[in-house]
Design an enzyme around this catalytic site. Sequence first.
Site, PDB file in Angstrom:
ATOM      1  CG  ASP A 439      -1.932   1.052   1.317  1.00  0.00           C
ATOM      2  OD1 ASP A 439      -2.369   1.511   0.246  1.00  0.00           O
ATOM      3  OD2 ASP A 439      -2.336   1.425   2.438  1.00  0.00           O
ATOM      4  CD  GLU A 442      -0.096   5.487  -3.905  1.00  0.00           C
ATOM      5  OE1 GLU A 442       0.404   5.683  -2.776  1.00  0.00           O
ATOM      6  OE2 GLU A 442      -0.874   4.561  -4.139  1.00  0.00           O
ATOM      7  CG  ASP A 517      -8.184   4.777   0.297  1.00  0.00           C
ATOM      8  OD1 ASP A 517      -8.062   3.530   0.251  1.00  0.00           O
ATOM      9  OD2 ASP A 517      -7.386   5.510   0.891  1.00  0.00           O
TER      10      ASP A 517
HETATM   11  O1  MIG Z   1      -3.643   6.254   4.591  1.00  0.00           O
HETATM   12  O2  MIG Z   1      -3.594   1.015   5.704  1.00  0.00           O
HETATM   13  O3  MIG Z   1      -5.868   2.410   0.365  1.00  0.00           O
HETATM   14  O4  MIG Z   1      -6.975   0.283   1.782  1.00  0.00           O
HETATM   15  O5  MIG Z   1      -6.914   0.445   4.593  1.00  0.00           O
HETATM   16  C1  MIG Z   1      -4.431   5.137   4.431  1.00  0.00           C
HETATM   17  C2  MIG Z   1      -4.702   1.825   5.851  1.00  0.00           C
HETATM   18  C3  MIG Z   1      -3.574   3.916   4.256  1.00  0.00           C
HETATM   19  C4  MIG Z   1      -4.806   3.196   2.343  1.00  0.00           C
HETATM   20  C5  MIG Z   1      -5.367   2.020   1.617  1.00  0.00           C
HETATM   21  C6  MIG Z   1      -6.455   1.407   2.455  1.00  0.00           C
HETATM   22  C7  MIG Z   1      -5.891   0.998   3.789  1.00  0.00           C
HETATM   23  C8  MIG Z   1      -5.294   2.208   4.501  1.00  0.00           C
HETATM   24  N1  MIG Z   1      -4.290   2.813   3.646  1.00  0.00           N
END
Ligand code: MIG
Length: 826
Positions: A439, A442, A517
């Site tokens: 996650d 980017e 999200d």
């Molecule tokens: O700033 O890990 O898209 O699926 O639950 C949020 C927490 C960070 C973004 C992901 C989301 C995840 C969340 N993450």
Amino acid sequence: MPDELIEATRSFLNKEGRCEIVARLLRSMSLALLVLFCVVPQAFGESIGSVKTFQDMGNGIELNCTNAYLSIELLTPEIARVRVGVKRPGAENRYLEDYSYAIREDLPKEKVNYRVKEEGKSILLSSDALDVVITKNPVLVAFLDKQGFRLSEDFSPMSWVPAPEGHSVTCTKYLSYGEHFYGLGEKTGPLDKRRSKVKMWNTGEYGDDIRSDPLYQSHPFFIGLKEYKAYGIFFDNTYRTHFDMGHTYEDRYIFRSEGGELDYYFIAGPLVKDVVKRFSFLTGYMPLPPIWALGHMICRWSYYPETEVMDIATRARAEKIPLDVIWLDIHYMDGYRCFTWDKSRFPDLPGMVSKLHAMGYRVVSMINPGIKADPKYFVFKEGIQRDAFVKYPHGGLYIGKVWPKECVFPDFTRPDVQEWWGSLYKGLLDAGIDGFWNDMNEPDIFHTKTSTMDDSAVFHDFGLLTSHKKIHNIYGSYMAKSTLEGISQLMGNRRAFVLSRAGYSGLQRYAASWTGDNTSNFDHLRLQIPMFLNLGLSGTPFIGSDIGGFFKSANAELLVRWYQASALVPLMREHNCRGEYDQEPWVHGDPYKSFIRKYVNMRYRLLPYLYTSFYEASKDGSPIMRPLLYEYQQDSNTFTLDDQFLIGRHILVAPVLNEGSIGRLVYLPKGNWYDYETKDVLEGNRSIYYDAPLDMLPVFIREGAIVPTKELGQYTTEKSVETITLEVYPLQTRESSTSFLYMDDGITKNTPFVLFKFEMERTGNKVCIEFNSTGAFDGIKSFDLKVYSKRPRKITFDGKETEFSYEDGAVYLHTAKDIKLVELIY
Ligand code: MIG
């Protein structure tokens, strides 16, 4: 007032001072004039000019033009690579370093037949599939098919302005009124990207704006569909790129970059299918995932402690809602430190995981790129020793804030860092974790204006030491690559599963992805479908969305509709933000949970069909989820259709996507379709109104389909595949049809498989099905056949008449797997 200012004011007031100022003004004006005449033309752009000479390169041609070299290389008869090397006095090479983060390293090289001809004002480069016509003065490139149809051509000469790294390049092409665009990856808005304007710059999204752009992934690839003929353009430039597909100008479309080089691949069709397959040939194929990754998954930010995870696991089994995977979001970590776990929330993680395994579950956990800058933390210490983290040009560490506060970030462009990163997963794999979720890659950074790294951060980039501007868009893909390759090595012959939020073209080689999200409302639900479809057309077939929506909470109706819409979507994962009301399928009680169960069950029965579509995608890049135009390119009614889709070649899904709706219009393309619920035969080439109260997902099967299904299990591997039920939907109007069934053990990499090919033919009062198979997997022993038709007069197996039963509009038969021919005589 500071002294200098007082002094300056005083001198302006006396005459001398005034003269001095006028003189200075004149001097700076002459400087301005100099800039205007010499530098500005550069800054406002220079274009390619005209052809001076050209030469045959053995794989295409190179043209020496006034301001640049233009190379047009044929990779196959249908794929031409166009590169512009701006003339840079004193530079050693004509082009920038030739390394692509998207094109497969093992791309087969082929010797392409072509001819080069000079014809008056132009030069013609032609292969057996494509004619490239280069007008000499000024240089304009056109691509024509063999019938002389102009698929695509330059509107104005290719041009550029200098950029800090390379050039900001622009390519402008003619746009015709009848032209449509697809692809461009993870973009909001409708399926057809005509008149849209989008940016490629991987970005975390925190709002519920349904038109946000850019999002997490960058796929600078699009398909043009013009007069029913398709072509593709892949602009392989990892800098921030911009696509204006007829938004600003009616008559042209433009793609440009903020750095690098003009380097694009033109892919001839004429079928959309072929363009997608050829683009996948360039950027690689999704490895076949473990079969459990096709199962239903649930997640939230975050399940903890252990007792909550176990409650979810027990509850799903008690509710008889099939479930394969439970996900651990960031709170399982010890203070957001990757590759650790919180011993108070999960005192015995390996013990918990093994209990879950015994119940048929798999566990996937999150890993982020941000490594807590904590001198006592082993990953930070090891990384510092290896000099693995991204730095500023002056050598200081780049530090950005994410969940663990100050963090450092691995430089995934370095092969040794990739390897080190991959090896860090050993601890979690030893604890039994089955797959990983990358996650925030980017990379998404908190409390910065750009919500990412500083542009000046430096990356190894194969020794070129380039900046974040070039690496940003591939950071996510290369984190996923490091993860996949690392865990694959550690997992031996077991198949690996990685989910990545960010990515660039080629991401499918390393990971599945989801749309990030989203928000719990019907607008977002509707939005998912064109996004999935365009991602699939952009070469990344394994996709899904947070079922129920991430931000905010889904009410019962939305949750049911989102589950229905996702019932056959490649990745089926419910997920929810922290602090929101729970969204597991049972939270709203009955009847809602039974409505959801009905369609999770449908998915689990259809697993052999779905898995076969995954297999196809892993072989040639065919999307698992397809817009109707993919199969019906000659039917212009499908060109903007983005609220219904196909799964594989035979199943059409038309989910209800509006609040309060209890039915919808469904477009059925030509041919006949079977209503999956009632098995009624519906005539196609028209729109029908279909009643779909909350317990109904409209699903239709194309005539001639043989749909392989298996016994319903509570997880993907619970029931064996010994007997596969083939649902047979006899041809009504068409004469022949082909279906497939792929199967293997679902978990190991180099494993025996079996591929059945079923060919159905209809002649007069007879329907024949020919069976063929290849491969050594022997898990399938027999078939149950369920033929939806009127009662036949006679049925033969390999020429011998056989008994059968007939009940409620279906013929029931049982046969060994090595049957060759079934004939139904009516
Ligand atoms: O700033 O890990 O898209 O699926 O639950 C949020 C927490 C960070 C973004 C992901 C989301 C995840 C969340 N993450």
